[in-house]
Design a protein around this motif. Structure first.
Motif, mmCIF file in Angstrom:
data_model
loop_
_atom_site.group_PDB
_atom_site.id
_atom_site.type_symbol
_atom_site.label_atom_id
_atom_site.label_comp_id
_atom_site.label_asym_id
_atom_site.label_seq_id
_atom_site.Cartn_x
_atom_site.Cartn_y
_atom_site.Cartn_z
ATOM 1 N N TRP A 232 -0.824 14.995 -4.571
ATOM 2 C CA TRP A 232 -0.030 13.931 -3.960
ATOM 3 C C TRP A 232 -0.340 12.608 -4.665
ATOM 4 C CZ3 TRP A 232 -1.272 15.496 1.841
ATOM 5 C CH2 TRP A 232 -0.920 16.828 2.027
ATOM 6 N N ASN A 233 -0.835 11.600 -3.903
ATOM 7 C CA ASN A 233 -1.143 10.312 -4.545
ATOM 8 C C ASN A 233 -2.638 10.185 -4.856
ATOM 9 O OD1 ASN A 233 -1.936 10.039 -1.800
ATOM 10 N ND2 ASN A 233 -1.966 7.813 -2.035
ATOM 11 N N THR A 234 -3.350 11.308 -4.917
ATOM 12 C CA THR A 234 -4.806 11.223 -5.100
ATOM 13 C C THR A 234 -5.285 12.078 -6.273
ATOM 14 O OG1 THR A 234 -5.353 13.161 -3.716
ATOM 15 C CG2 THR A 234 -5.108 11.050 -2.573
ATOM 16 N N PHE A 235 -6.469 11.728 -6.761
ATOM 17 C CA PHE A 235 -7.195 12.669 -7.619
ATOM 18 C C PHE A 235 -8.671 12.596 -7.279
ATOM 19 C CE2 PHE A 235 -7.052 8.757 -10.125
ATOM 20 C CZ PHE A 235 -8.342 8.645 -10.611
ATOM 21 N N PHE A 236 -9.370 13.690 -7.616
ATOM 22 C CA PHE A 236 -10.746 13.873 -7.125
ATOM 23 C C PHE A 236 -11.784 13.688 -8.224
ATOM 24 C CE2 PHE A 236 -10.000 15.689 -2.860
ATOM 25 C CZ PHE A 236 -8.626 15.835 -2.917
ATOM 26 N N THR A 237 -12.980 13.331 -7.822
ATOM 27 C CA THR A 237 -14.119 13.241 -8.743
ATOM 28 C C THR A 237 -15.272 14.034 -8.114
ATOM 29 O OG1 THR A 237 -14.820 11.143 -7.731
ATOM 30 C CG2 THR A 237 -13.414 10.979 -9.663
ATOM 31 N N ASN A 238 -15.311 15.323 -8.423
ATOM 32 C CA ASN A 238 -16.296 16.231 -7.806
ATOM 33 C C ASN A 238 -16.999 17.076 -8.864
ATOM 34 O OD1 ASN A 238 -15.218 15.488 -5.214
ATOM 35 N ND2 ASN A 238 -13.610 16.999 -5.487
ATOM 36 N N PRO A 239 -17.807 16.453 -9.730
ATOM 37 C CA PRO A 239 -18.455 17.255 -10.779
ATOM 38 C C PRO A 239 -19.545 18.157 -10.207
ATOM 39 C CG PRO A 239 -19.305 15.004 -10.790
ATOM 40 C CD PRO A 239 -18.204 15.040 -9.766
ATOM 41 N N PRO A 240 -19.998 19.147 -10.972
ATOM 42 C CA PRO A 240 -21.136 19.956 -10.519
ATOM 43 C C PRO A 240 -22.357 19.070 -10.239
ATOM 44 C CG PRO A 240 -20.081 20.979 -12.412
ATOM 45 C CD PRO A 240 -19.461 19.622 -12.259
ATOM 46 N N LEU A 241 -23.256 19.573 -9.405
ATOM 47 C CA LEU A 241 -24.399 18.759 -8.964
ATOM 48 C C LEU A 241 -25.442 18.560 -10.061
ATOM 49 C CD1 LEU A 241 -25.023 20.248 -5.384
ATOM 50 C CD2 LEU A 241 -23.200 18.745 -6.178
ATOM 51 N N ARG B 71 0.818 -1.214 0.000
ATOM 52 C CA ARG B 71 0.000 0.000 0.000
ATOM 53 C C ARG B 71 0.857 1.270 0.000
ATOM 54 N NH1 ARG B 71 -4.976 -1.248 0.386
ATOM 55 N NH2 ARG B 71 -5.835 0.675 1.235
ATOM 56 N N GLN B 72 2.043 1.152 -0.552
ATOM 57 C CA GLN B 72 2.891 2.349 -0.650
ATOM 58 C C GLN B 72 2.237 3.361 -1.594
ATOM 59 O OE1 GLN B 72 6.751 1.704 -2.438
ATOM 60 N NE2 GLN B 72 7.342 3.841 -2.174
ATOM 61 N N PRO B 73 2.024 4.598 -1.133
ATOM 62 C CA PRO B 73 1.357 5.572 -2.000
ATOM 63 C C PRO B 73 2.164 5.869 -3.263
ATOM 64 C CG PRO B 73 2.111 6.607 0.055
ATOM 65 C CD PRO B 73 2.363 5.135 0.193
ATOM 66 N N LEU B 74 1.455 6.204 -4.346
ATOM 67 C CA LEU B 74 2.130 6.444 -5.630
ATOM 68 C C LEU B 74 2.893 7.766 -5.647
ATOM 69 C CD1 LEU B 74 2.712 5.248 -8.390
ATOM 70 C CD2 LEU B 74 0.497 6.078 -9.184
ATOM 71 N N ALA B 75 2.626 8.618 -4.668
ATOM 72 C CA ALA B 75 3.456 9.810 -4.442
ATOM 73 C C ALA B 75 3.493 10.004 -2.932
ATOM 74 C CB ALA B 75 2.864 11.030 -5.124
ATOM 75 N N PRO B 76 4.601 10.543 -2.402
ATOM 76 C CA PRO B 76 4.682 10.703 -0.947
ATOM 77 C C PRO B 76 3.766 11.808 -0.436
ATOM 78 C CG PRO B 76 6.607 11.667 -2.015
ATOM 79 C CD PRO B 76 5.802 11.033 -3.098
ATOM 80 N N TYR B 77 3.503 11.811 0.876
ATOM 81 C CA TYR B 77 2.760 12.898 1.519
ATOM 82 C C TYR B 77 3.404 14.219 1.135
ATOM 83 C CZ TYR B 77 0.472 15.559 5.251
ATOM 84 O OH TYR B 77 -0.275 16.469 5.943
ATOM 85 N N ASN B 78 2.588 15.150 0.662
ATOM 86 C CA ASN B 78 3.084 16.481 0.289
ATOM 87 C C ASN B 78 4.063 16.460 -0.882
ATOM 88 O OD1 ASN B 78 3.091 19.285 0.637
ATOM 89 N ND2 ASN B 78 4.970 19.239 1.821
ATOM 90 N N GLY B 79 4.008 15.398 -1.693
ATOM 91 C CA GLY B 79 4.942 15.333 -2.814
ATOM 92 C C GLY B 79 4.257 14.841 -4.077
ATOM 93 N N THR B 80 5.037 14.699 -5.120
ATOM 94 C CA THR B 80 4.490 14.132 -6.347
ATOM 95 C C THR B 80 5.433 13.047 -6.857
ATOM 96 O OG1 THR B 80 3.578 14.614 -8.525
ATOM 97 C CG2 THR B 80 5.506 15.921 -7.868
ATOM 98 N N SER B 81 5.137 12.482 -8.009
ATOM 99 C CA SER B 81 5.993 11.442 -8.586
ATOM 100 C C SER B 81 5.785 11.488 -10.092
ATOM 101 C CB SER B 81 5.576 10.070 -8.047
ATOM 102 O OG SER B 81 4.259 9.760 -8.479
ATOM 103 N N PRO B 82 6.703 10.904 -10.856
ATOM 104 C CA PRO B 82 6.527 10.912 -12.318
ATOM 105 C C PRO B 82 5.194 10.277 -12.712
ATOM 106 C CG PRO B 82 8.720 10.094 -11.726
ATOM 107 C CD PRO B 82 7.971 10.274 -10.438
ATOM 108 N N GLU B 83 4.773 9.233 -11.989
ATOM 109 C CA GLU B 83 3.531 8.536 -12.357
ATOM 110 C C GLU B 83 2.308 9.423 -12.137
ATOM 111 O OE1 GLU B 83 5.780 7.379 -10.206
ATOM 112 O OE2 GLU B 83 6.592 5.518 -11.055
ATOM 113 N N MET B 84 2.287 10.145 -11.004
ATOM 114 C CA MET B 84 1.138 11.023 -10.741
ATOM 115 C C MET B 84 1.145 12.204 -11.723
ATOM 116 S SD MET B 84 -0.799 9.629 -8.490
ATOM 117 C CE MET B 84 -2.020 10.922 -8.324
ATOM 118 N N ALA B 85 2.352 12.693 -12.048
ATOM 119 C CA ALA B 85 2.437 13.797 -13.017
ATOM 120 C C ALA B 85 1.922 13.328 -14.380
ATOM 121 C CB ALA B 85 3.872 14.295 -13.119
#
Ligand SMILES: Cc1ncc(COP(=O)(O)O)c(C=O)c1O
Length: 444
Positions: free
Chosen positions: A409-418, A378-392
Motif C-alpha cells: 500500500w503506502n508503506t515499506f518495511f525495514t526488518n533486517p535479520p537480527l 497527510r493523504q497516503p501515497l497509495a490508498p488502503y488496500n491499493g497501490t499507485s504509480p509512485e509506490m510501484a
C-alpha cells in the motif's frame, strides 16, 4: 552489486517461467507476479542464479531472524535428519522435550506448556480452540488492523482485506478498532481505545466472549507499537471479564522487537502466546501455542482435541533449539536492541529530509515508513488496500538497487535479520534515501 554467481541447473528466467507455469503464488493475480529467482543466501544477503546480490531488509517474510545460512542451525537439522527424521506425535523425543523446556524458560510469566504446529495460522487456530474449551464461551474478539493467518479460523480473525474473500468465515468472531486509525487520522490514546474495547465487551456480553486475540506489535498492517498502558489495560479487561488474552507474536516474537517477545516491553503476561517464524528462523516450518499453567491443567483430565501429523516434528524442534541457542550465543536479541536504536535514528533522518515520508515507526528491528502525497493533508501515497504509480516506482527502484523489502500500500518495511551490522544497515538506508529522493522529485 554482482558477486560470485551461483550455478543452478536452470537460469533465473527458466526458474521463474517454470515456477509460474505449474505453481500458484499467494495473494496475487498470477499474471501480475514477478518473483525474484533465488539461488542461495548468507547472513543478510541473498543471490539470484546470475549472481545479483540483494540485501534482505525484510528477513524474507519477517522470519529469518537469525540470518541466512547459519551453520549451527543447518548442522542441527542435518544431524537430526540423520538420527531421527520423524517420530509420530504420540511419541516423546529428546528434541521435543528440550524445546518445551527451553521455551518455558524464555517465555514470560507462567507460560510453560506448548502445543506445536506447522506454522502461525495453526497456532492461532489451536489458541482459539483452547480458549473456547477453557472458558466454555464461543465469541472471539480480534482487531481490524491485523493478520492472523490463512486457514479458515485464522483468516476470519484477520481484520485486513485478506479476510474478505473468505467471508463469512467461522462464526463468533467480532472485530474491534485499533488505537491507530491510519496516516490521516493517526492515534487515539490508550484510554480512548480501551474505553471502546470495554464498550464492545459490554455490548457483546462478557460471558459470551472466550478470547481477545491481538498482535502485540502489529506487523504487516503497519508496525503499530501500542501506546503505553494499552496492553496493560487489555490484560486488566481480560482478567476482569474472564476473557483469555491471546498474544499473536508470530511476527513480533524471537527478538524482532529487541526482546524475546514484544509483551516483555510492557511486562504483560498473556494467557496464550502464539509463535512461529523466528522460532526456527523459518529454516523449517514450526509454530507453537504457549499456555499458562492454569490453562494447561484444564487438559489434565479432559481430552485435548487437536492434532497434526507433523506436530513436534523432530527436524523442526532441532532447528528451533539451534536457532534459540544461536540468538543466545551471538547476543542477537541485544544486537536487535542496539541496532534498533540506530535504525530509529536513520528512520527519523528520512522523515526529516524527505517530504514524501508521512510517518516512521519502529521498535527494535521492526520498522516501517508510511509515505504521503502531501505532508499537510497527510493523504497516503497509495490508498488502503491499493497501490499507485509512485509506490510501484519505489519498489522497482529498491529491486534495481539490490534492496529487498516488503512494499505494501503506502508503506515499506525495514526488518533486517537480527545479525545485521551497522554498516549493513547504513547500506540499506543509503538505497532508501536515494529512492526517496526520486519519489520527492516526482511529487514536487
Ligand atoms: C502476526 C501473524 N500471525 C499469524 C501469521 C500466519 O503465520 P503462517 O503464515 O506461518 O501460518 C502471520 C504471518 O505472516 C503473522 O504475521
Amino acid at each position: 552489486m554482482t558477486t560470485t554467481a551461483t550455478r543452478t541447473a536452470m537460469t533465473g528466467e527458466e526458474i521463474v517461467a517454470l515456477t509460474k507455469k505449474h505453481t500458484l503464488f499467494e495473494w496475487s493475480a498470477q499474471s501480475k507476479v514477478d518473483p525474484i529467482p533465488v539461488a542461495r543466501s548468507k547472513g543478510v544477503y541473498f543471490w539470484t542464479p546470475d549472481g545479483k546480490r540483494y540485501l534482505d531488509f525484510n528477513s524474507q517474510l519477517m522470519c529469518v531472524n537469525v540470518g541466512h545460512g547459519d551453520e549451527r542451525v543447518v548442522r542441527a537439522i542435518q544431524e537430526q535428519a540423520a538420527t531421527l527424521a520423524y517420530a509420530n506425535p504420540f511419541m516423546a523425543t529428546e528434541v521435543r522435550a528440550r524445546l518445551g523446556e527451553k521455551l518455558a524458560e524464555i517465555t514470560p510469566g507462567d507460560i510453560d506448556v506448548f502445543f506445536f504446529t506447522n506454522g502461525g495460522a495453526e497456532a492461532n487456530e489451536n489458541a482459539i480452540k483452547i480458549a473456547r474449551l477453557y472458558t466454555g464461551r464461543h465469541k472471539v474478539l480480534a482487531r481490524y488492523r491485523s493478520y492472523h493467518g490463512g486457514t479458515a479460523g485464522s483468516i476470519t480473525l484477520t481484520g485486513d482485506p485478506r479476510r474478505w474473500a473468505a467471508e463469512p468465515g467461522i462464526p463468533g468472531v467480532v472485530h474491534v478498532l485499533d488505537p491507530y486509525h491510519g496516516i490521516e487520522r493517526g492515534w487515539e490514546t490508550a484510554e480512548q481505545s480501551l474505553a471502546m474495547l470495554e464498550e464492545v465487551i459490554q455490548l457483546e456480553g462478557p460471558q459470551t466472549i472466550a478470547a481477545f486475540i491481538l498482535e502485540t506489535v502489529t506487523g504487516s498492517n503497519g508496525i503499530l507499537v501500542p501506546p503505553d498502558g494499552y496492553l496493560q489495560g487489555v490484560r486488566d479487561l481480560c482478567t476482569k471479564h474472564g476473557i483469555v488474552m491471546i498474544a499473536d507474536e508470530v511476527m513480533s516474537g524471537f527478538g524482532r522487537t529487541g526482546k524475546w517477545f514484544a509483551v516483555d516491553h510492557w511486562g504483560v503476561v498473556p494467557d496464550l502466546l502464539c509463535m512461529a517464524k523466528g522460532l526456527t528462523s523459518a529454516y523449517v516450518p514450526l509454530g507453537a501455542v504457549g499456555m499458562r499453567r492454569a490453562i494447561a491443567d484444564h487438559f489434565k483430565d479432559k481430552v485435548f482435541p487437536g492434532g497434526l501429523t507433523y506436530n513436534s516434528h523432530p527436524l523442526a524442534c532441532a532447528a528451533a533449539l539451534a536457532t534459540i541457542s544461536a540468538y543466545e550465543e551471538d547476543g542477537m536479541i541485544e544486537n536487535a536492541q542496539r541496532m534498533g536504536v540506530i535504525m530509529k535514528g536513520l528512520l527519523a533522518d528520512l522523515e526529516r529530509r524527505h517530504p514524501s515520508v508521512g510517518a516512521v515507526r519502529s521498535i527494535g528491528l521492526f520498522g516501517i515508513v508510511e509515505m504521503v502525497r502531501d505532508r499537510k493533508t497527510r493523504q497516503p501515497l497509495a490508498p488502503y488496500n491499493g497501490t499507485s504509480p509512485e509506490m510501484a516506482a519505489l519498489g522497482k527502484f529498491f529491486r534495481q538497487e539490490g534492496l529487498y523489502t516488503f512494499v505494501r500500500w503506502n508503506t515499506f518495511f525495514t526488518n533486517p535479520p537480527l545479525c545485521v551490522t551497522e554498516e549493513q544497515m547504513r547500506e540499506g538506508f543509503a538505497i532508501i534515501d536515494r529512492a526517496l529522493d526520486a519519489t520527492d522529485r516526482v511529487l514536487a
